[in-house]
Design a protein around this motif. Structure first.
Motif, PDB file in Angstrom:
ATOM      1  N   GLN A   1       0.821  -1.216   0.000  1.00  0.00           N
ATOM      2  CA  GLN A   1       0.000   0.000   0.000  1.00  0.00           C
ATOM      3  C   GLN A   1       0.851   1.260   0.000  1.00  0.00           C
ATOM      4  O   GLN A   1       0.513   2.232  -0.677  1.00  0.00           O
ATOM      5  N   SER A   2       1.957   1.260   0.711  1.00  0.00           N
ATOM      6  CA  SER A   2       2.804   2.453   0.735  1.00  0.00           C
ATOM      7  C   SER A   2       3.504   2.662  -0.604  1.00  0.00           C
ATOM      8  O   SER A   2       3.728   3.791  -1.022  1.00  0.00           O
ATOM      9  N   SER A   3       3.839   1.578  -1.287  1.00  0.00           N
ATOM     10  CA  SER A   3       4.479   1.732  -2.597  1.00  0.00           C
ATOM     11  C   SER A   3       3.478   2.215  -3.643  1.00  0.00           C
ATOM     12  O   SER A   3       3.839   2.931  -4.563  1.00  0.00           O
ATOM     13  N   LYS A   4       2.207   1.848  -3.503  1.00  0.00           N
ATOM     14  CA  LYS A   4       1.185   2.334  -4.439  1.00  0.00           C
ATOM     15  C   LYS A   4       0.885   3.800  -4.219  1.00  0.00           C
ATOM     16  O   LYS A   4       0.624   4.536  -5.152  1.00  0.00           O
ATOM     17  N   GLU A   5       0.914   4.235  -2.952  1.00  0.00           N
ATOM     18  CA  GLU A   5       0.642   5.639  -2.649  1.00  0.00           C
ATOM     19  C   GLU A   5       1.784   6.545  -3.075  1.00  0.00           C
ATOM     20  O   GLU A   5       1.572   7.682  -3.486  1.00  0.00           O
ATOM     21  N   SER A   6       3.020   6.058  -2.994  1.00  0.00           N
ATOM     22  CA  SER A   6       4.163   6.890  -3.366  1.00  0.00           C
ATOM     23  C   SER A   6       4.261   7.068  -4.875  1.00  0.00           C
ATOM     24  O   SER A   6       4.742   8.078  -5.349  1.00  0.00           O
ATOM     25  N   ALA A   7       3.806   6.107  -5.630  1.00  0.00           N
ATOM     26  CA  ALA A   7       3.802   6.212  -7.088  1.00  0.00           C
ATOM     27  C   ALA A   7       2.443   6.781  -7.503  1.00  0.00           C
ATOM     28  O   ALA A   7       1.496   6.057  -7.739  1.00  0.00           O
ATOM     29  N   ALA A   8       2.353   8.101  -7.569  1.00  0.00           N
ATOM     30  CA  ALA A   8       1.094   8.756  -7.906  1.00  0.00           C
ATOM     31  C   ALA A   8       0.734   8.472  -9.356  1.00  0.00           C
ATOM     32  O   ALA A   8       1.555   8.653 -10.252  1.00  0.00           O
TER      33      ALA A   8
END
Length: 87
Positions: free
Chosen positions: A70-77
């Motif tokens: 989830q954090s990697s999906k949020e960082s890649a806008a």
């Protein structure tokens, strides 16, 4: 991280299968001696404890894995195709 979740999951499956339950465990299903334990009389307590520890570790690994994804999906806008840049 995926390989660690997989290894702990497979170990957990094997531990559950070799435990002796009310019906005699896996040995009783294949015609073996369900009443006797090949690992000693206190093996049930040890296997139960190890199973609980591995199950807890597996749950913690899954939660950590989900948080990392989830954090990697949020960082890649995501870039919208329909976004014209405010023009």
């Amino acid at each position: 991280m995926n390989w660690l979740v997989l290894i702990v999951g497979i170990l957990l499956i094997f531990l559950v299968l070799i435990q002796r339950g009310k019906g005699g465990g896996l040995a009783g299903a294949f015609g073996g001696a369900g009443g006797s334990s090949a690992f000693g009389s206190r093996a049930g307590d040890l296997f139960t404890r190890i199973t609980l520890i591995l199950a807890g570790l597996w749950v913690v690994l899954i939660i950590a894995h989900i948080r990392i994804i989830q954090s990697s999906k949020e960082s890649a806008a995501p870039i919208s195709v329909l976004d014209t840049g405010g023009k």
